[in-house]
Motif scaffolding. Structure first.
Motif: not given
Length: 597
Positions: A363-388
């Motif tokens: 999950a940490m590596l996915s955050l590092c390699e993401t091509t989308t918003c890092r904040r959205s990826r971080l929040l989704s890990y904690f159960g917040e579905a905000d894709t803005t």
């Protein structure tokens, strides 16, 4: 809740509650149990401090760190709240005095370490006094799957068993769904209300860049964006902490070190220096930081990859607790991925723990390699579905390009196979690029079919390819610690042409990622003069009281004093952070500074 709001205004100096604070306070003050998940700097402490003042008896606060307890108590003393600590920092005579005062009802809050609380002596002691509530801070420590497991926390279920009528509040800033379930189960909070605030820290800018030379990259980052700011730099090893701190000092940065290999005295000296002085950079292992209340940390930098998103979130959350602009900056490379995977493989933990650790690392590596918003990826890990998209992380500011790297990945995987799955990325890249090194000739790898088939890509690009395919699980490391890469089951489909692979294309950050103007930078000359006068007075007062400057007043209060420039005592009373006690203690001094500026 007029009485709670009155306490908030008169004692703590804040005009209104934030988020779910009022609801939590009402529930706890009424005798209900609760689990509170609130981000660092979100105001968790008020959730039990105000109920402690509303209810009869003494609130017992369980905290794992001496530094946190002492800072909390010092801040409470400044506003006139009766509080004390009971931990190993006290002499036997001092502890006896605290216990006597506790029995006489002289404390509103008592902060205690879990080891002390669990002794028969202490449990018998509090059985003889009215207990207002139990607050279990850093509750994620109870979880064996969490990033900071403390065995003694598991035993805290004794509080519910021995004191079933005393309300309990468990608080944490970092817990995924599995950790939340374990907190509830282990602490017997099955009927408790769960309050989950947003994990978003919009003032923090997240930035993860390719690691080339971590020290020089760090220095460039500090010089460009945080000259003269307080910050924390995290390293994985004690040796790297010492070397980095020394190197920064030699480069003119005021840096100190902190890790478990240092003497307790030296750790304490360096921690106090960081807390009480300004413009100090703390270089540390993750042994430092939990419970550190310093609000004006302007950046947190990672020179090594954290093991999990929970750890990363908690560590980066130590930046910008005052709500002002802050940076979470990290350098990340292939070596980090290999090192973390190797640490999991070599650990003596049971298979289930290794599986959990692997899942968290992925999950940490996915955050590092993401091509989308890092904040959205971080929040989704904690159960917040905000894709803005947040517009305030490196992938939003400078969206990375994605390319079809299937052929290049096939070349890399084939090279791993052809060389016998016995070599690290450096040698494999030499083979792919056709570099006739001594080692390539020694192993006759200039004669295999993959020699030179990747000469069209530069070394840096190949390192990015290897880093990403290891992160994707197409390659893994040997269990003997030699750094050799070998194929996984997942690589089979790619080699057979049954699966395409898209990778991130690394690009330089645009200038739009430069430091945002903070409140100080926007001040005119007269305002800046007043700001400096207030800071000088605060530093002098803090030194006289033997406390960090932020215990006297946060920067946010000084900013508001500069912005409003109150002319009367009534106007001064309206400034955020100035309660009755602080007005009585410091009102005359502040009015004198304001009138003379």
């Amino acid at each position: 809740m007029p009485s709670a709001l009155n306490i908030l205004k008169e004692i703590f100096g804040y005009p209104v509650f934030r988020g779910q604070q009022a609801e939590v306070i009402m529930h706890l003050a009424s005798g209900g149990d609760c689990l509170v998940l609130m981000p660092t700097g979100g105001g968790k402490s008020l959730c039990y401090q105000i109920p402690a003042l509303l209810r009869d008896g003494t609130a017992i606060v369980v905290s794992p760190l001496i530094a946190l307890m002492q800072n909390q108590v010092a801040a409470l003393h400044e506003i006139g709240v009766r509080a004390a600590v009971l931990n190993s920092s006290l002499s036997q005579q001092e502890a006896v005095v605290v216990e006597q005062k506790l029995q006489c009802g002289e404390y509103d809050l008592l902060y205690v370490a879990p080891e002390r609380l669990l002794t028969a002596r202490f449990l018998n002691l509090i059985a003889r006094i009215p207990v207002a509530l139990f607050a279990i801070d850093e509750a994620h420590c109870v979880s064996q799957w969490g990033h900071d497991f403390r065995p003694e926390y598991i035993q805290l279920s004794v509080l519910h068993e021995r004191f079933p009528k005393v309300p309990r509040i468990a608080l944490t800033a970092t817990a995924d769904m599995d950790t939340r379930k374990e907190i509830i189960e282990r602490l017997g909070l099955n009927t408790a209300r769960v309050f989950v605030s947003s994990f978003d820290r919009p003032n923090i800018r997240y930035q993860i860049i390719d690691k080339t030379n971590s020290r020089t990259q760090l220095l460039s980052f500090i010089q460009a964006e945080h000259q003269g700011d307080a910050g924390i730099v995290y390293c994985l090893s004690r040796k790297k902490v010492d070397e980095t701190a020394t190197w920064l000092v030699n480069q003119g940065v005021r840096a100190v070190a902190y890790h478990a290999g240092m003497s307790m005295q030296q750790r304490s000296i360096n921690q106090e220096k960081f807390l009480r002085e300004e413009s100090i950079v703390m270089v540390a292992t993750i042994a430092f930081g939990m419970g550190i209340d310093k609000p004006d940390v302007r950046f947190v930098a990672h020179l090594d990859l954290p093991k999990s998103i929970e750890g990363y979130y908690q560590e980066t959350g130590r930046a910008g607790r005052d709500g002002q602009a802050a940076n979470a900056w990290m350098v990340y490379g292939l070596g980090d991925v290999i090192q973390q995977r190797r640490m999991i493989e070599e650990s003596e933990a049971q298979l289930k723990f290794k599986q959990v650790a692997t899942r968290k690392l992925e999950a940490m590596l996915s955050l590092c390699e993401t091509t989308t918003c890092r904040r959205s990826r971080l929040l989704s890990y904690f159960g917040e579905a905000d894709t803005t998209p947040c517009g305030n992380c490196d992938t939003c500011i400078n969206p990375p390009q994605v390319w079809d790297a299937t052929i290049e990945v096939q070349k890399a995987l084939s090279c791993v196979y052809r060389t016998g799955q016995n070599f690290g990325a450096g040698h494999l890249i030499d083979v792919l690029r056709g570099n006739l090194t001594e080692r390539v000739q020694q192993w006759h790898h200039d004669r295999i079919s993959t020699f030179g088939i990747g000469k069209d890509l530069p070394e840096k690009a190949w390192r990015a390819v290897f880093r990403q395919i290891v992160a994707l699980g197409l390659l893994t490391t040997d269990s003997e610690g030699h750094g050799a890469l070998y194929l996984t089951e997942a690589s089979r489909a790619v080699l057979k042409g049954q699966q395409t692979v898209h990778l991130r294309l690394q690009t330089k950050l645009r200038k739009s990622s430069e430091k945002r103007l903070d409140d100080v930078a926007l001040l005119d000359s007269a305002e800046r003069y007043l700001w400096e006068q207030l800071r000088m007075w605060r530093a002098k007062t803090a030194k006289e009281h033997g406390v960090p400057a932020y215990v006297i007043f946060h920067d946010t209060t000084l900013h508001e004093l500069v912005r409003l420039c109150p002319k009367t005592e009534d106007e001064l009373r309206q400034v955020t952070g100035i309660g009755v006690r602080k007005f009585d203690k410091y009102g005359d001094h502040l009015m004198e500074i304001l009138r003379s500026s």
